[in-house]
Write a protein that holds these residues in place. Sequence first.
Motif, PDB file in Angstrom:
ATOM      1  N   ASP A 102       0.820  -1.224   0.000  1.00  0.00           N
ATOM      2  CA  ASP A 102       0.000   0.000   0.000  1.00  0.00           C
ATOM      3  C   ASP A 102       0.847   1.265   0.000  1.00  0.00           C
ATOM      4  O   ASP A 102       0.448   2.282  -0.551  1.00  0.00           O
ATOM      5  N   TYR A 103       2.016   1.196   0.636  1.00  0.00           N
ATOM      6  CA  TYR A 103       2.829   2.411   0.761  1.00  0.00           C
ATOM      7  C   TYR A 103       3.666   2.693  -0.493  1.00  0.00           C
ATOM      8  O   TYR A 103       4.375   3.701  -0.541  1.00  0.00           O
ATOM      9  N   VAL A 104       3.565   1.813  -1.489  1.00  0.00           N
ATOM     10  CA  VAL A 104       4.382   1.979  -2.706  1.00  0.00           C
ATOM     11  C   VAL A 104       3.499   2.389  -3.886  1.00  0.00           C
ATOM     12  O   VAL A 104       2.648   1.621  -4.331  1.00  0.00           O
ATOM     13  N   PRO A 105       3.690   3.606  -4.409  1.00  0.00           N
ATOM     14  CA  PRO A 105       2.922   3.991  -5.599  1.00  0.00           C
ATOM     15  C   PRO A 105       3.321   3.143  -6.806  1.00  0.00           C
ATOM     16  O   PRO A 105       4.488   2.783  -6.955  1.00  0.00           O
ATOM     17  N   LEU A 106       2.326   2.847  -7.634  1.00  0.00           N
ATOM     18  CA  LEU A 106       2.526   2.077  -8.862  1.00  0.00           C
ATOM     19  C   LEU A 106       2.103   3.026  -9.979  1.00  0.00           C
ATOM     20  O   LEU A 106       0.925   3.381 -10.079  1.00  0.00           O
ATOM     21  N   VAL A 107       3.068   3.456 -10.792  1.00  0.00           N
ATOM     22  CA  VAL A 107       2.807   4.673 -11.576  1.00  0.00           C
ATOM     23  C   VAL A 107       2.982   4.478 -13.080  1.00  0.00           C
ATOM     24  O   VAL A 107       3.997   3.943 -13.538  1.00  0.00           O
ATOM     25  N   VAL A 108       1.992   4.934 -13.819  1.00  0.00           N
ATOM     26  CA  VAL A 108       2.113   5.120 -15.268  1.00  0.00           C
ATOM     27  C   VAL A 108       1.830   6.607 -15.501  1.00  0.00           C
ATOM     28  O   VAL A 108       0.697   7.064 -15.309  1.00  0.00           O
ATOM     29  N   PRO A 109       2.841   7.387 -15.846  1.00  0.00           N
ATOM     30  CA  PRO A 109       2.687   8.843 -15.847  1.00  0.00           C
ATOM     31  C   PRO A 109       1.512   9.380 -16.667  1.00  0.00           C
ATOM     32  O   PRO A 109       0.942  10.409 -16.316  1.00  0.00           O
ATOM     33  N   GLU A 110       1.113   8.699 -17.737  1.00  0.00           N
ATOM     34  CA  GLU A 110      -0.042   9.178 -18.513  1.00  0.00           C
ATOM     35  C   GLU A 110      -1.352   8.988 -17.752  1.00  0.00           C
ATOM     36  O   GLU A 110      -2.370   9.582 -18.103  1.00  0.00           O
ATOM     37  N   VAL A 111      -1.360   8.097 -16.744  1.00  0.00           N
ATOM     38  CA  VAL A 111      -2.622   7.722 -16.094  1.00  0.00           C
ATOM     39  C   VAL A 111      -2.719   8.247 -14.665  1.00  0.00           C
ATOM     40  O   VAL A 111      -3.726   8.854 -14.284  1.00  0.00           O
ATOM     41  N   ASN A 112      -1.715   8.003 -13.832  1.00  0.00           N
ATOM     42  CA  ASN A 112      -1.820   8.407 -12.419  1.00  0.00           C
ATOM     43  C   ASN A 112      -0.530   9.084 -11.930  1.00  0.00           C
ATOM     44  O   ASN A 112       0.083   8.638 -10.959  1.00  0.00           O
ATOM     45  N   PRO A 113      -0.134  10.171 -12.600  1.00  0.00           N
ATOM     46  CA  PRO A 113       1.136  10.818 -12.231  1.00  0.00           C
ATOM     47  C   PRO A 113       1.151  11.311 -10.792  1.00  0.00           C
ATOM     48  O   PRO A 113       2.200  11.319 -10.138  1.00  0.00           O
ATOM     49  N   GLU A 114      -0.023  11.703 -10.275  1.00  0.00           N
ATOM     50  CA  GLU A 114      -0.093  12.278  -8.924  1.00  0.00           C
ATOM     51  C   GLU A 114       0.365  11.266  -7.870  1.00  0.00           C
ATOM     52  O   GLU A 114       0.880  11.645  -6.820  1.00  0.00           O
ATOM     53  N   ALA A 115       0.215   9.971  -8.158  1.00  0.00           N
ATOM     54  CA  ALA A 115       0.583   8.935  -7.172  1.00  0.00           C
ATOM     55  C   ALA A 115       2.083   8.972  -6.878  1.00  0.00           C
ATOM     56  O   ALA A 115       2.508   8.683  -5.751  1.00  0.00           O
ATOM     57  N   ALA A 116       2.886   9.357  -7.876  1.00  0.00           N
ATOM     58  CA  ALA A 116       4.353   9.323  -7.704  1.00  0.00           C
ATOM     59  C   ALA A 116       4.801  10.230  -6.568  1.00  0.00           C
ATOM     60  O   ALA A 116       5.780   9.943  -5.872  1.00  0.00           O
ATOM     61  N   LEU A 117       4.064  11.333  -6.381  1.00  0.00           N
ATOM     62  CA  LEU A 117       4.510  12.337  -5.410  1.00  0.00           C
ATOM     63  C   LEU A 117       4.267  11.878  -3.967  1.00  0.00           C
ATOM     64  O   LEU A 117       4.765  12.490  -3.027  1.00  0.00           O
ATOM     65  N   LYS A 118       3.505  10.780  -3.795  1.00  0.00           N
ATOM     66  CA  LYS A 118       3.196  10.304  -2.437  1.00  0.00           C
ATOM     67  C   LYS A 118       4.148   9.205  -1.985  1.00  0.00           C
ATOM     68  O   LYS A 118       3.832   8.461  -1.055  1.00  0.00           O
ATOM     69  N   HIS A 119       5.278   9.078  -2.646  1.00  0.00           N
ATOM     70  CA  HIS A 119       6.154   7.949  -2.342  1.00  0.00           C
ATOM     71  C   HIS A 119       6.853   8.097  -0.981  1.00  0.00           C
ATOM     72  O   HIS A 119       6.980   9.205  -0.455  1.00  0.00           O
ATOM     73  N   GLN A 120       7.266   6.943  -0.446  1.00  0.00           N
ATOM     74  CA  GLN A 120       8.051   6.953   0.798  1.00  0.00           C
ATOM     75  C   GLN A 120       9.435   6.371   0.521  1.00  0.00           C
ATOM     76  O   GLN A 120       9.982   5.647   1.333  1.00  0.00           O
ATOM     77  N   GLY A 121       9.937   6.613  -0.657  1.00  0.00           N
ATOM     78  CA  GLY A 121      11.281   6.141  -1.002  1.00  0.00           C
ATOM     79  C   GLY A 121      11.288   5.193  -2.181  1.00  0.00           C
ATOM     80  O   GLY A 121      12.213   5.200  -2.972  1.00  0.00           O
ATOM     81  N   ILE A 122      10.242   4.357  -2.289  1.00  0.00           N
ATOM     82  CA  ILE A 122      10.195   3.403  -3.413  1.00  0.00           C
ATOM     83  C   ILE A 122       8.967   3.693  -4.274  1.00  0.00           C
ATOM     84  O   ILE A 122       7.860   3.852  -3.751  1.00  0.00           O
ATOM     85  N   ILE A 123       9.191   3.762  -5.584  1.00  0.00           N
ATOM     86  CA  ILE A 123       8.087   3.841  -6.553  1.00  0.00           C
ATOM     87  C   ILE A 123       8.217   2.623  -7.452  1.00  0.00           C
ATOM     88  O   ILE A 123       9.316   2.311  -7.924  1.00  0.00           O
ATOM     89  N   ALA A 124       7.111   1.927  -7.675  1.00  0.00           N
ATOM     90  CA  ALA A 124       7.182   0.716  -8.504  1.00  0.00           C
ATOM     91  C   ALA A 124       6.787   1.036  -9.937  1.00  0.00           C
ATOM     92  O   ALA A 124       5.836   1.791 -10.190  1.00  0.00           O
ATOM     93  N   ASN A 125       7.551   0.461 -10.853  1.00  0.00           N
ATOM     94  CA  ASN A 125       7.243   0.514 -12.277  1.00  0.00           C
ATOM     95  C   ASN A 125       6.373  -0.720 -12.544  1.00  0.00           C
ATOM     96  O   ASN A 125       6.775  -1.838 -12.212  1.00  0.00           O
ATOM     97  N   PRO A 126       5.188  -0.549 -13.119  1.00  0.00           N
ATOM     98  CA  PRO A 126       4.306  -1.716 -13.275  1.00  0.00           C
ATOM     99  C   PRO A 126       4.844  -2.746 -14.269  1.00  0.00           C
ATOM    100  O   PRO A 126       5.788  -2.495 -15.011  1.00  0.00           O
TER     101      PRO A 126
END
Length: 333
Positions: A102-126
Amino acid sequence: MGSTLAMVGATGAVGRELIAVLEEREFPVDELRLLASPRSAGTEIPFRGEALRVEVLSEERLAGCDTVFFSAGGDTSLEWAPRAVAAGAVVIDNSSAFRYEDYVPLVVPEVNPEAALKHQGIIANPNCTTILLVVALGPLHAIAGLVQVTVATYQAASGAGAQAMEELRSQAAAILAGEEPQVSCFPQPIGFNLFPHIDRFLPEEDFATKEEMKVVWESRKIFGLPNLQAISTCVRVPTFRAHSEAVFCSFERELSVADARAALKAAPGVRVVDDPLAGRYPTPREAEGIDDVLVGRIRPDPTRDRGLSLFLSGDQLRKGAALNAVQIAELLQ
Ligand code: A2P
Protein backbone atom coordinates in the motif's frame (compact mmCIF):
# COMPACT_ATOMS: atom_id res chain seq x y z
CA MET A 1 20.18 20.72 -11.91
CA GLY A 2 22.03 17.43 -12.34
CA SER A 3 21.99 14.41 -10.09
CA THR A 4 23.71 11.16 -9.21
CA LEU A 5 21.94 8.14 -10.62
CA ALA A 6 22.61 4.43 -10.24
CA MET A 7 21.33 1.64 -12.42
CA VAL A 8 21.14 -1.78 -10.78
CA GLY A 9 20.98 -4.43 -13.52
CA ALA A 10 22.73 -2.16 -16.03
CA THR A 11 23.84 -5.03 -18.27
CA GLY A 12 20.35 -6.52 -18.65
CA ALA A 13 17.81 -5.97 -21.41
CA VAL A 14 15.92 -3.29 -19.45
CA GLY A 15 19.09 -1.78 -17.94
CA ARG A 16 20.64 -1.16 -21.35
CA GLU A 17 17.40 0.37 -22.62
CA LEU A 18 17.26 2.63 -19.53
CA ILE A 19 20.72 3.96 -20.36
CA ALA A 20 19.65 4.66 -23.95
CA VAL A 21 16.42 6.39 -22.84
CA LEU A 22 18.24 8.60 -20.30
CA GLU A 23 20.60 9.69 -23.05
CA GLU A 24 17.86 10.30 -25.64
CA ARG A 25 15.67 12.31 -23.28
CA GLU A 26 18.64 14.32 -22.03
CA PHE A 27 17.79 13.48 -18.44
CA PRO A 28 19.95 15.67 -16.18
CA VAL A 29 22.73 13.43 -14.87
CA ASP A 30 25.99 14.47 -13.19
CA GLU A 31 27.10 10.93 -12.50
CA LEU A 32 25.70 7.60 -13.69
CA ARG A 33 26.80 4.48 -11.82
CA LEU A 34 26.25 1.22 -13.67
CA LEU A 35 25.86 -1.67 -11.22
CA ALA A 36 25.42 -5.41 -11.76
CA SER A 37 26.67 -8.71 -10.38
CA PRO A 38 30.37 -9.63 -10.22
CA ARG A 39 29.80 -11.59 -13.48
CA SER A 40 29.79 -8.42 -15.55
CA ALA A 41 32.02 -6.08 -13.52
CA GLY A 42 34.38 -4.22 -15.86
CA THR A 43 32.07 -4.39 -18.89
CA GLU A 44 32.02 -1.05 -20.66
CA ILE A 45 28.76 0.57 -21.76
CA PRO A 46 28.65 3.86 -23.71
CA PHE A 47 26.78 6.85 -22.27
CA ARG A 48 26.97 10.35 -23.77
CA GLY A 49 30.14 9.59 -25.68
CA GLU A 50 31.94 8.05 -22.69
CA ALA A 51 32.57 4.37 -21.95
CA LEU A 52 31.22 3.75 -18.43
CA ARG A 53 32.55 0.76 -16.55
CA VAL A 54 30.09 -1.61 -14.84
CA GLU A 55 30.74 -2.04 -11.10
CA VAL A 56 29.58 -4.58 -8.54
CA LEU A 57 26.43 -3.59 -6.62
CA SER A 58 27.47 -2.50 -3.10
CA GLU A 59 26.37 -0.21 -0.23
CA GLU A 60 29.28 2.04 -1.11
CA ARG A 61 28.13 2.60 -4.67
CA LEU A 62 24.56 3.29 -3.54
CA ALA A 63 25.69 5.94 -1.05
CA GLY A 64 25.21 9.49 -2.31
CA CYS A 65 22.74 8.57 -5.08
CA ASP A 66 19.64 10.70 -5.67
CA THR A 67 17.81 8.12 -7.78
CA VAL A 68 18.42 4.39 -8.18
CA PHE A 69 16.74 2.34 -10.92
CA PHE A 70 16.45 -1.38 -10.14
CA SER A 71 15.99 -3.91 -12.95
CA ALA A 72 17.84 -6.96 -11.65
CA GLY A 73 14.90 -9.13 -10.56
CA GLY A 74 12.74 -9.25 -7.44
CA ASP A 75 15.27 -10.84 -5.09
CA THR A 76 17.87 -8.16 -5.75
CA SER A 77 15.26 -5.43 -5.26
CA LEU A 78 14.00 -6.95 -2.01
CA GLU A 79 17.51 -7.08 -0.61
CA TRP A 80 18.94 -3.82 -1.94
CA ALA A 81 16.14 -1.30 -2.55
CA PRO A 82 15.54 -0.64 1.19
CA ARG A 83 19.30 -0.09 1.60
CA ALA A 84 19.31 2.46 -1.24
CA VAL A 85 16.37 4.28 0.40
CA ALA A 86 18.13 4.22 3.80
CA ALA A 87 21.13 5.82 2.08
CA GLY A 88 18.87 8.68 0.92
CA ALA A 89 17.90 7.70 -2.63
CA VAL A 90 14.53 7.43 -4.31
CA VAL A 91 14.20 3.96 -5.85
CA ILE A 92 12.32 3.30 -9.09
CA ASP A 93 11.88 -0.46 -9.08
CA ASN A 94 11.13 -2.45 -12.19
CA SER A 95 10.52 -5.74 -10.35
CA SER A 96 7.27 -6.91 -8.78
CA ALA A 97 8.83 -7.01 -5.28
CA PHE A 98 7.01 -3.95 -3.89
CA ARG A 99 4.18 -3.31 -6.37
CA TYR A 100 1.37 -4.54 -4.14
CA GLU A 101 2.45 -2.75 -0.96
CA ASP A 102 0.00 0.00 0.00
CA TYR A 103 2.83 2.41 0.76
CA VAL A 104 4.38 1.98 -2.71
CA PRO A 105 2.92 3.99 -5.60
CA LEU A 106 2.53 2.08 -8.86
CA VAL A 107 2.81 4.67 -11.58
CA VAL A 108 2.11 5.12 -15.27
CA PRO A 109 2.69 8.84 -15.85
CA GLU A 110 -0.04 9.18 -18.51
CA VAL A 111 -2.62 7.72 -16.09
CA ASN A 112 -1.82 8.41 -12.42
CA PRO A 113 1.14 10.82 -12.23
CA GLU A 114 -0.09 12.28 -8.92
CA ALA A 115 0.58 8.93 -7.17
CA ALA A 116 4.35 9.32 -7.70
CA LEU A 117 4.51 12.34 -5.41
CA LYS A 118 3.20 10.30 -2.44
CA HIS A 119 6.15 7.95 -2.34
CA GLN A 120 8.05 6.95 0.80
CA GLY A 121 11.28 6.14 -1.00
CA ILE A 122 10.20 3.40 -3.41
CA ILE A 123 8.09 3.84 -6.55
CA ALA A 124 7.18 0.72 -8.50
CA ASN A 125 7.24 0.51 -12.28
CA PRO A 126 4.31 -1.72 -13.27
CA ASN A 127 4.45 -4.95 -15.26
CA CYS A 128 5.04 -4.33 -18.97
CA THR A 129 1.73 -5.81 -20.15
CA THR A 130 -0.16 -3.71 -17.60
CA ILE A 131 1.60 -0.49 -18.62
CA LEU A 132 0.69 -0.94 -22.29
CA LEU A 133 -2.89 -1.85 -21.37
CA VAL A 134 -3.55 1.11 -19.06
CA VAL A 135 -2.00 3.61 -21.49
CA ALA A 136 -4.66 2.51 -24.01
CA LEU A 137 -7.55 2.15 -21.55
CA GLY A 138 -6.80 5.29 -19.50
CA PRO A 139 -8.33 7.78 -21.97
CA LEU A 140 -11.40 5.56 -22.41
CA HIS A 141 -11.82 5.09 -18.65
CA ALA A 142 -11.61 8.89 -18.23
CA ILE A 143 -14.66 9.49 -20.44
CA ALA A 144 -16.77 6.35 -19.93
CA GLY A 145 -15.74 4.59 -16.68
CA LEU A 146 -14.14 1.17 -17.07
CA VAL A 147 -16.15 -1.70 -15.59
CA GLN A 148 -14.67 -4.90 -16.99
CA VAL A 149 -11.70 -5.98 -19.09
CA THR A 150 -10.68 -9.26 -20.73
CA VAL A 151 -7.20 -9.48 -22.25
CA ALA A 152 -5.34 -12.06 -24.32
CA THR A 153 -1.66 -11.22 -24.71
CA TYR A 154 1.07 -12.03 -27.23
CA GLN A 155 4.29 -11.35 -25.30
CA ALA A 156 7.81 -10.96 -26.63
CA ALA A 157 10.94 -12.78 -25.46
CA SER A 158 12.44 -9.56 -24.02
CA GLY A 159 10.08 -9.77 -21.04
CA ALA A 160 12.17 -12.69 -19.81
CA GLY A 161 15.47 -10.80 -20.18
CA ALA A 162 18.47 -10.51 -22.47
CA GLN A 163 19.36 -14.21 -22.34
CA ALA A 164 15.82 -15.13 -23.33
CA MET A 165 16.07 -12.93 -26.44
CA GLU A 166 19.24 -14.78 -27.31
CA GLU A 167 17.45 -18.09 -26.75
CA LEU A 168 14.77 -17.11 -29.29
CA ARG A 169 17.52 -16.28 -31.82
CA SER A 170 19.46 -19.50 -31.26
CA GLN A 171 16.39 -21.74 -31.24
CA ALA A 172 15.10 -20.23 -34.50
CA ALA A 173 18.51 -20.80 -36.10
CA ALA A 174 18.65 -24.38 -34.75
CA ILE A 175 15.18 -25.24 -36.04
CA LEU A 176 15.93 -23.79 -39.48
CA ALA A 177 19.11 -25.91 -39.53
CA GLY A 178 17.02 -29.00 -38.73
CA GLU A 179 18.43 -29.31 -35.19
CA GLU A 180 16.69 -29.79 -31.84
CA PRO A 181 16.20 -26.39 -30.03
CA GLN A 182 18.02 -26.11 -26.67
CA VAL A 183 15.73 -24.82 -23.89
CA SER A 184 17.11 -22.96 -20.86
CA CYS A 185 15.27 -19.68 -20.01
CA PHE A 186 11.75 -20.66 -21.06
CA PRO A 187 9.49 -23.53 -19.94
CA GLN A 188 9.02 -24.62 -23.59
CA PRO A 189 10.82 -24.04 -26.88
CA ILE A 190 9.98 -20.49 -28.09
CA GLY A 191 11.35 -20.76 -31.65
CA PHE A 192 8.34 -21.15 -34.01
CA ASN A 193 6.16 -21.87 -30.97
CA LEU A 194 4.02 -20.12 -28.33
CA PHE A 195 2.80 -21.10 -24.87
CA PRO A 196 0.33 -19.79 -22.25
CA HIS A 197 2.86 -19.88 -19.42
CA ILE A 198 4.55 -16.68 -18.19
CA ASP A 199 5.79 -16.63 -14.57
CA ARG A 200 4.53 -19.36 -12.26
CA PHE A 201 1.07 -20.93 -11.89
CA LEU A 202 -0.80 -19.87 -8.73
CA PRO A 203 -2.95 -22.64 -7.19
CA GLU A 204 -4.65 -20.03 -4.95
CA GLU A 205 -5.81 -18.14 -8.09
CA ASP A 206 -7.36 -21.16 -9.85
CA PHE A 207 -4.05 -21.78 -11.61
CA ALA A 208 -3.86 -18.41 -13.31
CA THR A 209 -0.21 -17.48 -13.78
CA LYS A 210 1.37 -14.71 -11.71
CA GLU A 211 1.79 -12.69 -14.93
CA GLU A 212 -1.96 -12.96 -15.53
CA MET A 213 -2.73 -11.84 -11.99
CA LYS A 214 -0.26 -8.93 -12.27
CA VAL A 215 -2.43 -7.51 -15.06
CA VAL A 216 -5.51 -7.78 -12.81
CA TRP A 217 -3.96 -6.53 -9.55
CA GLU A 218 -1.97 -3.74 -11.13
CA SER A 219 -4.77 -2.38 -13.35
CA ARG A 220 -6.96 -2.14 -10.24
CA LYS A 221 -4.27 -0.29 -8.30
CA ILE A 222 -3.30 2.14 -11.09
CA PHE A 223 -6.90 3.07 -11.93
CA GLY A 224 -7.93 3.10 -8.25
CA LEU A 225 -10.68 0.59 -9.11
CA PRO A 226 -10.46 -2.20 -6.50
CA ASN A 227 -13.59 -3.84 -7.90
CA LEU A 228 -12.56 -3.80 -11.56
CA GLN A 229 -13.60 -7.08 -13.16
CA ALA A 230 -10.58 -8.36 -15.09
CA ILE A 231 -9.11 -11.53 -16.53
CA SER A 232 -6.13 -12.15 -18.78
CA THR A 233 -4.44 -15.06 -20.51
CA CYS A 234 -0.78 -14.30 -21.09
CA VAL A 235 0.99 -16.03 -23.97
CA ARG A 236 4.67 -15.96 -24.86
CA VAL A 237 5.21 -15.65 -28.64
CA PRO A 238 8.36 -15.63 -30.76
CA THR A 239 8.74 -11.84 -31.18
CA PHE A 240 11.82 -10.08 -29.82
CA ARG A 241 10.74 -6.95 -27.97
CA ALA A 242 7.17 -5.83 -28.58
CA HIS A 243 4.10 -7.18 -26.83
CA SER A 244 0.59 -7.19 -28.31
CA GLU A 245 -2.78 -7.51 -26.59
CA ALA A 246 -6.34 -8.28 -27.73
CA VAL A 247 -8.56 -6.31 -25.34
CA PHE A 248 -12.31 -6.59 -24.74
CA CYS A 249 -13.86 -4.21 -22.23
CA SER A 250 -17.09 -2.69 -21.01
CA PHE A 251 -17.92 0.71 -19.58
CA GLU A 252 -20.40 2.40 -17.24
CA ARG A 253 -21.49 4.88 -19.90
CA GLU A 254 -22.11 4.56 -23.66
CA LEU A 255 -18.89 4.89 -25.63
CA SER A 256 -19.14 5.02 -29.43
CA VAL A 257 -16.27 3.84 -31.59
CA ALA A 258 -15.93 7.42 -32.91
CA ASP A 259 -15.64 8.87 -29.39
CA ALA A 260 -13.19 6.15 -28.35
CA ARG A 261 -11.06 6.82 -31.42
CA ALA A 262 -11.10 10.59 -30.80
CA ALA A 263 -10.08 10.11 -27.14
CA LEU A 264 -7.27 7.75 -28.12
CA LYS A 265 -6.03 10.13 -30.84
CA ALA A 266 -5.80 12.95 -28.30
CA ALA A 267 -4.11 10.81 -25.63
CA PRO A 268 -0.40 11.14 -24.83
CA GLY A 269 1.61 7.98 -25.47
CA VAL A 270 -0.94 6.50 -27.89
CA ARG A 271 -0.83 6.31 -31.67
CA VAL A 272 -4.02 5.18 -33.39
CA VAL A 273 -3.22 2.82 -36.29
CA ASP A 274 -6.65 1.76 -37.48
CA ASP A 275 -7.39 1.61 -41.18
CA PRO A 276 -8.26 -2.03 -41.84
CA LEU A 277 -9.08 -1.58 -45.52
CA ALA A 278 -5.60 -0.15 -46.08
CA GLY A 279 -4.10 -3.02 -44.09
CA ARG A 280 -3.18 -0.66 -41.22
CA TYR A 281 -3.37 -2.04 -37.68
CA PRO A 282 -0.84 -2.43 -34.84
CA THR A 283 1.91 -5.01 -35.23
CA PRO A 284 4.81 -5.78 -32.89
CA ARG A 285 7.20 -5.08 -35.73
CA GLU A 286 5.91 -1.52 -36.15
CA ALA A 287 5.92 -0.98 -32.37
CA GLU A 288 9.58 -1.99 -31.93
CA GLY A 289 11.87 0.84 -30.88
CA ILE A 290 9.18 3.53 -30.59
CA ASP A 291 7.66 5.19 -27.52
CA ASP A 292 3.96 5.17 -28.40
CA VAL A 293 1.55 2.31 -27.81
CA LEU A 294 -0.10 1.49 -31.15
CA VAL A 295 -3.88 0.99 -30.90
CA GLY A 296 -6.22 -0.23 -33.64
CA ARG A 297 -8.97 -2.66 -34.64
CA ILE A 298 -11.30 -0.46 -32.55
CA ARG A 299 -14.82 -1.84 -32.83
CA PRO A 300 -17.93 -2.48 -30.75
CA ASP A 301 -18.03 -5.67 -28.68
CA PRO A 302 -21.63 -6.91 -28.89
CA THR A 303 -20.99 -9.70 -26.34
CA ARG A 304 -20.98 -7.27 -23.40
CA ASP A 305 -22.93 -4.18 -22.25
CA ARG A 306 -21.42 -0.98 -23.64
CA GLY A 307 -18.57 -3.13 -24.93
CA LEU A 308 -15.55 -2.19 -26.99
CA SER A 309 -12.73 -4.23 -28.46
CA LEU A 310 -9.26 -3.14 -29.57
CA PHE A 311 -5.82 -4.50 -30.37
CA LEU A 312 -2.55 -2.92 -29.24
CA SER A 313 1.18 -3.34 -29.71
CA GLY A 314 3.90 -1.67 -27.66
CA ASP A 315 7.63 -1.98 -27.15
CA GLN A 316 8.10 -4.02 -23.98
CA LEU A 317 11.56 -2.62 -23.24
CA ARG A 318 10.63 1.03 -23.88
CA LYS A 319 7.13 2.02 -22.68
CA GLY A 320 6.74 -1.39 -21.03
CA ALA A 321 9.79 -0.82 -18.83
CA ALA A 322 12.63 1.68 -19.36
CA LEU A 323 10.74 4.65 -20.78
CA ASN A 324 8.03 4.43 -18.10
CA ALA A 325 10.72 4.32 -15.38
CA VAL A 326 12.48 7.41 -16.78
CA GLN A 327 9.15 9.24 -17.10
CA ILE A 328 8.56 8.50 -13.39
CA ALA A 329 11.99 10.00 -12.59
CA GLU A 330 11.04 13.06 -14.68
CA LEU A 331 7.89 13.53 -12.57
CA LEU A 332 10.11 13.87 -9.49
CA GLN A 333 12.36 16.54 -11.04
P1 A2P B 1 24.85 -9.56 -14.73
O1 A2P B 1 25.03 -9.13 -16.17
O2 A2P B 1 26.06 -9.26 -13.91
O3 A2P B 1 24.32 -10.94 -14.57
P2 A2P B 1 18.02 -9.52 -17.60
O4 A2P B 1 16.69 -9.16 -17.00
O5 A2P B 1 18.17 -9.03 -19.00
O6 A2P B 1 18.30 -10.99 -17.47
O7 A2P B 1 19.14 -8.75 -16.75
C1 A2P B 1 19.30 -8.92 -15.36
C2 A2P B 1 20.24 -7.86 -14.83
O8 A2P B 1 20.31 -8.00 -13.41
C3 A2P B 1 21.67 -7.99 -15.33
O9 A2P B 1 22.22 -6.68 -15.44
C4 A2P B 1 22.35 -8.77 -14.21
O10 A2P B 1 23.73 -8.54 -14.11
C5 A2P B 1 21.67 -8.14 -13.02
N1 A2P B 1 21.75 -8.99 -11.82
C6 A2P B 1 21.29 -10.25 -11.68
N2 A2P B 1 21.54 -10.71 -10.42
C7 A2P B 1 22.17 -9.70 -9.76
C8 A2P B 1 22.69 -9.55 -8.44
N3 A2P B 1 22.57 -10.51 -7.53
N4 A2P B 1 23.28 -8.36 -8.11
C9 A2P B 1 23.38 -7.37 -9.03
N5 A2P B 1 22.90 -7.45 -10.30
C10 A2P B 1 22.30 -8.60 -10.66
